[in-house]
Design a protein around this motif. Structure first.
Motif, PDB file in Angstrom:
ATOM      1  N   ALA A 175     -35.443-113.885  77.665  1.00 16.53           N
ATOM      2  CA  ALA A 175     -34.763-114.888  78.491  1.00 16.53           C
ATOM      3  C   ALA A 175     -35.488-116.228  78.422  1.00 16.53           C
ATOM      4  N   ALA A 176     -36.809-116.188  78.498  1.00 17.36           N
ATOM      5  CA  ALA A 176     -37.600-117.420  78.413  1.00 17.36           C
ATOM      6  C   ALA A 176     -37.423-118.085  77.053  1.00 17.36           C
ATOM      7  N   ARG A 177     -37.445-117.288  76.010  1.00 16.65           N
ATOM      8  CA  ARG A 177     -37.300-117.837  74.648  1.00 16.65           C
ATOM      9  C   ARG A 177     -35.951-118.526  74.471  1.00 16.65           C
ATOM     10  N   LEU A 178     -34.891-117.894  74.918  1.00 17.67           N
ATOM     11  CA  LEU A 178     -33.556-118.460  74.726  1.00 17.67           C
ATOM     12  C   LEU A 178     -33.361-119.735  75.553  1.00 17.67           C
ATOM     13  N   GLN A 222     -45.177 -95.060  72.308  1.00 16.78           N
ATOM     14  CA  GLN A 222     -44.357 -95.995  71.561  1.00 16.78           C
ATOM     15  C   GLN A 222     -42.967 -96.095  72.172  1.00 16.78           C
ATOM     16  N   ALA A 223     -42.382 -97.284  72.071  1.00 19.13           N
ATOM     17  CA  ALA A 223     -41.037 -97.498  72.594  1.00 19.13           C
ATOM     18  C   ALA A 223     -40.010 -96.860  71.667  1.00 19.13           C
ATOM     19  N   ASP A 224     -39.059 -96.184  72.261  1.00 15.59           N
ATOM     20  CA  ASP A 224     -37.926 -95.618  71.538  1.00 15.59           C
ATOM     21  C   ASP A 224     -36.668 -96.169  72.196  1.00 15.59           C
ATOM     22  N   TYR A 225     -36.096 -97.181  71.570  1.00 15.81           N
ATOM     23  CA  TYR A 225     -34.998 -97.898  72.212  1.00 15.81           C
ATOM     24  C   TYR A 225     -33.701 -97.089  72.264  1.00 15.81           C
ATOM     25  N   LYS A 226     -33.665 -95.953  71.590  1.00 20.44           N
ATOM     26  CA  LYS A 226     -32.495 -95.081  71.655  1.00 20.44           C
ATOM     27  C   LYS A 226     -32.571 -94.110  72.836  1.00 20.44           C
ATOM     28  N   GLN A 227     -33.766 -93.982  73.393  1.00 19.86           N
ATOM     29  CA  GLN A 227     -33.964 -93.030  74.488  1.00 19.86           C
ATOM     30  C   GLN A 227     -33.574 -93.676  75.821  1.00 19.86           C
ATOM     31  N   PRO A 228     -32.889 -92.971  76.712  1.00 16.67           N
ATOM     32  CA  PRO A 228     -32.517 -93.523  78.016  1.00 16.67           C
ATOM     33  C   PRO A 228     -33.748 -93.965  78.804  1.00 16.67           C
ATOM     34  N   LEU A 229     -33.567 -95.009  79.572  1.00 16.21           N
ATOM     35  CA  LEU A 229     -34.673 -95.583  80.326  1.00 16.21           C
ATOM     36  C   LEU A 229     -35.287 -94.567  81.293  1.00 16.21           C
ATOM     37  N   LYS A 230     -34.436 -93.757  81.927  1.00 15.26           N
ATOM     38  CA  LYS A 230     -34.931 -92.836  82.947  1.00 15.26           C
ATOM     39  C   LYS A 230     -35.792 -91.714  82.387  1.00 15.26           C
ATOM     40  N   THR A 231     -35.715 -91.476  81.065  1.00 14.10           N
ATOM     41  CA  THR A 231     -36.544 -90.435  80.456  1.00 14.10           C
ATOM     42  C   THR A 231     -37.701 -91.020  79.641  1.00 14.10           C
ATOM     43  N   SER A 232     -37.859 -92.350  79.689  1.00  8.90           N
ATOM     44  CA  SER A 232     -38.934 -92.993  78.934  1.00  8.90           C
ATOM     45  C   SER A 232     -40.238 -92.952  79.727  1.00  8.90           C
ATOM     46  N   HIS A 233     -41.344 -93.085  79.005  1.00  6.87           N
ATOM     47  CA  HIS A 233     -42.667 -93.177  79.633  1.00  6.87           C
ATOM     48  C   HIS A 233     -42.680 -94.386  80.567  1.00  6.87           C
ATOM     49  N   SER A 234     -43.349 -94.277  81.709  1.00  2.00           N
ATOM     50  CA  SER A 234     -43.366 -95.366  82.690  1.00  2.00           C
ATOM     51  C   SER A 234     -43.955 -96.648  82.116  1.00  2.00           C
ATOM     52  N   VAL A 235     -44.951 -96.514  81.252  1.00  2.00           N
ATOM     53  CA  VAL A 235     -45.536 -97.692  80.615  1.00  2.00           C
ATOM     54  C   VAL A 235     -44.514 -98.365  79.710  1.00  2.00           C
ATOM     55  N   VAL A 236     -43.743 -97.564  79.007  1.00  2.00           N
ATOM     56  CA  VAL A 236     -42.729 -98.106  78.097  1.00  2.00           C
ATOM     57  C   VAL A 236     -41.632 -98.830  78.873  1.00  2.00           C
ATOM     58  N   THR A 237     -41.223 -98.280  80.009  1.00  2.00           N
ATOM     59  CA  THR A 237     -40.182 -98.951  80.792  1.00  2.00           C
ATOM     60  C   THR A 237     -40.654-100.311  81.295  1.00  2.00           C
ATOM     61  N   GLN A 238     -41.949-100.417  81.597  1.00  2.00           N
ATOM     62  CA  GLN A 238     -42.482-101.710  82.017  1.00  2.00           C
ATOM     63  C   GLN A 238     -42.485-102.692  80.853  1.00  2.00           C
ATOM     64  N   LEU A 239     -42.796-102.201  79.663  1.00  2.00           N
ATOM     65  CA  LEU A 239     -42.721-103.054  78.477  1.00  2.00           C
ATOM     66  C   LEU A 239     -41.312-103.575  78.256  1.00  2.00           C
ATOM     67  N   TYR A 240     -40.315-102.724  78.476  1.00  2.00           N
ATOM     68  CA  TYR A 240     -38.929-103.160  78.338  1.00  2.00           C
ATOM     69  C   TYR A 240     -38.628-104.330  79.271  1.00  2.00           C
ATOM     70  N   ARG A 241     -39.119-104.245  80.488  1.00  2.00           N
ATOM     71  CA  ARG A 241     -38.886-105.324  81.450  1.00  2.00           C
ATOM     72  C   ARG A 241     -39.559-106.620  80.994  1.00  2.00           C
ATOM     73  N   TYR A 242     -40.778-106.493  80.492  1.00  2.00           N
ATOM     74  CA  TYR A 242     -41.475-107.675  79.979  1.00  2.00           C
ATOM     75  C   TYR A 242     -40.738-108.271  78.780  1.00  2.00           C
ATOM     76  N   GLU A 243     -40.248-107.413  77.905  1.00  2.00           N
ATOM     77  CA  GLU A 243     -39.520-107.899  76.735  1.00  2.00           C
ATOM     78  C   GLU A 243     -38.254-108.648  77.141  1.00  2.00           C
ATOM     79  N   ALA A 244     -37.565-108.158  78.163  1.00  2.00           N
ATOM     80  CA  ALA A 244     -36.353-108.825  78.635  1.00  2.00           C
ATOM     81  C   ALA A 244     -36.683-110.199  79.218  1.00  2.00           C
ATOM     82  N   ASP A 245     -37.766-110.274  80.000  1.00  2.00           N
ATOM     83  CA  ASP A 245     -38.210-111.550  80.552  1.00  2.00           C
ATOM     84  C   ASP A 245     -38.584-112.526  79.442  1.00  2.00           C
ATOM     85  N   TRP A 246     -39.286-112.016  78.450  1.00  2.00           N
ATOM     86  CA  TRP A 246     -39.711-112.859  77.332  1.00  2.00           C
ATOM     87  C   TRP A 246     -38.505-113.403  76.573  1.00  2.00           C
TER      88      TRP A 246
END
Length: 405
Positions: A313-316, A287-311
């Protein structure tokens, strides 16, 4: 521009989500497997939406179906407002969270309706404002380069005679009419390209085949021929005059309406993939924990963060393009930016979620693999990724299409 959802549009968004969840999702796989079968479940839904549109028109609120209503809103409102463009975008995001193909095949919600809304006069709005209109642009030798269209429309008294072939016409078999792009004088180049409303059943207009596709299989995609197809001159959208200096800006105005719509579809299906991916990963304790630093997050979660940022940007970008259209601001650059970003992001996100989930994402037990297939068309039709980038470059650099190809 305020980024919170307008209060008057929240009921519509809620209704669209209910349709996506309770109507589209349960039949999504059924019509993915039964390509070209008409989704009869949508007929009752269309009747309900017609009632919603009628009520919205009387109250002055935006709605997605009627071209006449969209045009009328632009005339009646002054100042900053959220009208039919924003309404359509927000509603389609929800519907495509359910199923892109089914959203595309909703009766009276065709891409041709946006063309009618963009350039039709009052009399045409009265005749065609409530029909289901497809749009026919692409030809065997003219895809992303709309200026290369070879279909002709020759004036003959009070009529035009159309000859040519169109392919990849979304809802081309089911729609009540098709908005056809054709040249009235090929010697004058792109300036002579005009759009015509050709009603279903017009002699000389024939659906010759339905295409088999990678995705959006619930939506019929037709090839149509026009052989001495006679249509009234009153069916020409916009001015009949050929202005060489202006080019074909009049018909291209259609894209300023439809590209944010396609971007909204991409935003919707991308969010569907993200939402389901999070749910499945949570079942595996990731599960994503947005309070946790990116460098200590699970690799799958960090990829989700990137997808969320792209999404996001597209929405806005999509909301901005729609908002500008509703407020009478030129939005050609912003419409192309939204389409380019959302189309690419949807492809990357849906395929990425399949990859993150491995065999679970690849299996037909989940809709994730279907969303990945459906998303590809959203980066192609209404102008490919490459064409959108070219348009944005021309606007930023102040170059014409002849100067920057």
């Amino acid at each position: 521009m305020h980024l919170e959802t307008p209060k008057k549009l929240r009921p519509l968004i809620h209704q669209a989500r209910q349709v996506a969840e309770n109507v589209f999702r349960p039949i999504s796989r059924k019509y993915d497997r039964a390509e070209h079968a008409y989704p009869v479940e949508l007929d009752m839904l269309a009747a309900i939406m017609d009632g919603m549109n009628h009520a919205a028109a009387e109250s002055g609120q935006g709605q997605s179906a009627g071209a006449g209503q969209l045009k009328q809103q632009r005339r009646n409102h002054e100042g900053v407002h959220n009208g039919a463009n924003m309404t359509t975008v927000l509603g389609l995001q929800e519907l495509c969270w359910g199923d892109v193909g089914l959203a595309l095949t909703l009766p009276r919600q065709g891409l041709g309706n946006a063309a009618i809304a963009a350039v039709a006069n009052d009399e045409q709005l009265q005749r065609f404002g409530h029909c289901w209109a497809a749009m026919a642009i692409t030809e065997p030798g003219a895809g992303s380069d709309s200026a290369a269209i070879r279909t002709t429309a020759q004036r003959d008294g009070d009529d035009y005679i159309i000859n040519g072939e169109k392919i990849y016409v979304t809802s081309g078999e089911r729609a009540d009419a098709v908005v056809v792009w054709a040249s009235v004088d090929r010697s004058l180049g792109r300036a002579a390209i005009k759009s015509f409303v050709v009603e279903k059943g017009t002699p000389g207009m024939d659906v010759v085949r339905l295409e088999k596709k990678l995705g959006i299989k619930a939506s019929d995609t037709a090839a149509i021929t026009f052989t001495d197809c006679r249509v009234p001159a009153s069916n020409l959208l916009g001015s009949a005059e050929v202005n060489v200096d202006q080019g074909f800006a009049g018909v291209m105005q259609t894209f300023d309406n439809t590209r944010p719509v396609v971007a909204a579809m991409a935003v919707g299906v991308a969010r569907a993939a993200l939402d389901r991916c999070r749910e499945i990963l949570a079942n595996y304790g990731i599960q994503a924990d947005y309070k946790q630093p990116l460098k200590t997050s699970h690799s799958v979660v960090t990829q989700l963060y990137r997808y969320e940022a792209d999404w996001e940007a597209a929405r806005l970008l999509t909301l901005k393009a729609a908002w500008m259209a509703d407020n009478g601001q030129p939005n050609s650059k912003e419409a192309s930016m939204a389409k380019a970003k959302a189309g690419r992001a949807a492809n990357a996100i849906t395929l990425g979620c399949v990859e993150l989930l491995g065999s679970v994402g690849y299996s037909e037990d989940e809709l994730l693999e279907k969303w990945a297939r459906d998303s590809k068309i959203l980066d192609i039709f209404e102008g490919t990724q490459q064409i959108q980038q070219l348009i944005v470059a021309r606007r930023l650099l102040g170059k014409t299409s002849a100067e920057l190809k």
